[in-house]
Scaffold this motif. Sequence first.
Motif, PDB file in Angstrom:
ATOM      1  N   ASP A 224      37.840  49.481  41.090  1.00 26.22           N
ATOM      2  CA  ASP A 224      39.260  49.174  41.262  1.00 26.22           C
ATOM      3  C   ASP A 224      39.572  48.853  42.731  1.00 26.22           C
ATOM      4  N   ALA A 225      39.040  49.634  43.646  1.00 24.99           N
ATOM      5  CA  ALA A 225      39.262  49.394  45.082  1.00 24.99           C
ATOM      6  C   ALA A 225      38.636  48.071  45.507  1.00 24.99           C
ATOM      7  N   ALA A 226      37.444  47.767  44.998  1.00 22.45           N
ATOM      8  CA  ALA A 226      36.778  46.500  45.341  1.00 22.45           C
ATOM      9  C   ALA A 226      37.573  45.306  44.830  1.00 22.45           C
TER      10      ALA A 226
ATOM     11  N   TYR B  54      35.904  53.044  42.457  1.00 25.08           N
ATOM     12  CA  TYR B  54      35.208  52.158  43.392  1.00 25.08           C
ATOM     13  C   TYR B  54      35.410  50.696  42.985  1.00 25.08           C
TER      14      TYR B  54
ATOM     15  N   LYS C 179      40.868  45.205  44.189  1.00 26.33           N
ATOM     16  CA  LYS C 179      42.110  45.109  44.963  1.00 26.33           C
ATOM     17  C   LYS C 179      41.861  44.546  46.354  1.00 26.33           C
ATOM     18  N   GLN C 180      40.780  44.967  46.986  1.00 30.28           N
ATOM     19  CA  GLN C 180      40.455  44.454  48.326  1.00 30.28           C
ATOM     20  C   GLN C 180      40.140  42.962  48.256  1.00 30.28           C
ATOM     21  N   SER C 181      39.363  42.558  47.268  1.00 36.67           N
ATOM     22  CA  SER C 181      39.016  41.142  47.121  1.00 36.67           C
ATOM     23  C   SER C 181      40.255  40.293  46.871  1.00 36.67           C
TER      24      SER C 181
ATOM     25  N   ALA D  77      38.901  37.735  40.884  1.00 35.22           N
ATOM     26  CA  ALA D  77      38.603  38.561  42.054  1.00 35.22           C
ATOM     27  C   ALA D  77      37.359  38.084  42.799  1.00 35.22           C
TER      28      ALA D  77
ATOM     29  N   SER E 134      43.328  40.949  47.670  1.00 36.62           N
ATOM     30  CA  SER E 134      44.193  40.909  48.847  1.00 36.62           C
ATOM     31  C   SER E 134      43.670  39.913  49.880  1.00 36.62           C
ATOM     32  N   GLN E 135      42.362  39.737  49.955  1.00 36.74           N
ATOM     33  CA  GLN E 135      41.771  38.782  50.900  1.00 36.74           C
ATOM     34  C   GLN E 135      41.909  37.343  50.401  1.00 36.74           C
TER      35      GLN E 135
END
Length: 122
Positions: free
Chosen positions: A111-113, A109, A115-117, A57, A119-120
């Motif tokens: 988990d969201a970080a 928080y 997933k966002q990383s 990630a 996806s980018q």
Amino acid sequence: MQRKHNKQLVPLAKQLRKEMTKEERHLWYDFLHSYPVRFSRQKVLGKYIADFYSAEAKLVIELDGSQHYEASEIQKDADRTAFLEGYGLIVIRIPNNEVNRNFRGVCEYIDAAVKQSLSQLR
């Protein structure tokens, strides 16, 4: 830029793994240890040791105790974050008291970080 792995810090990283703070132990054993995306504890990255690191990630998690909010430490943390971001890593800082007071929120928080990383990166 400095090499990403500094062998001189490995013994200290091993010692820090054995002597984790209670907040680090809580986050590691109750969330990150079994998280589907692999994290390492006390990972040597250049001249620093990150509390938690996910290569997949490209994410660093730093848990900050009260000393991190003293004037002398604020600039050191900013330098550390800039250094790690220079490798293309995302650095998130979480106060220890949040781990103690709002553990579920901290996990969400992170988990969201992650997933966002991810996806980018794809």
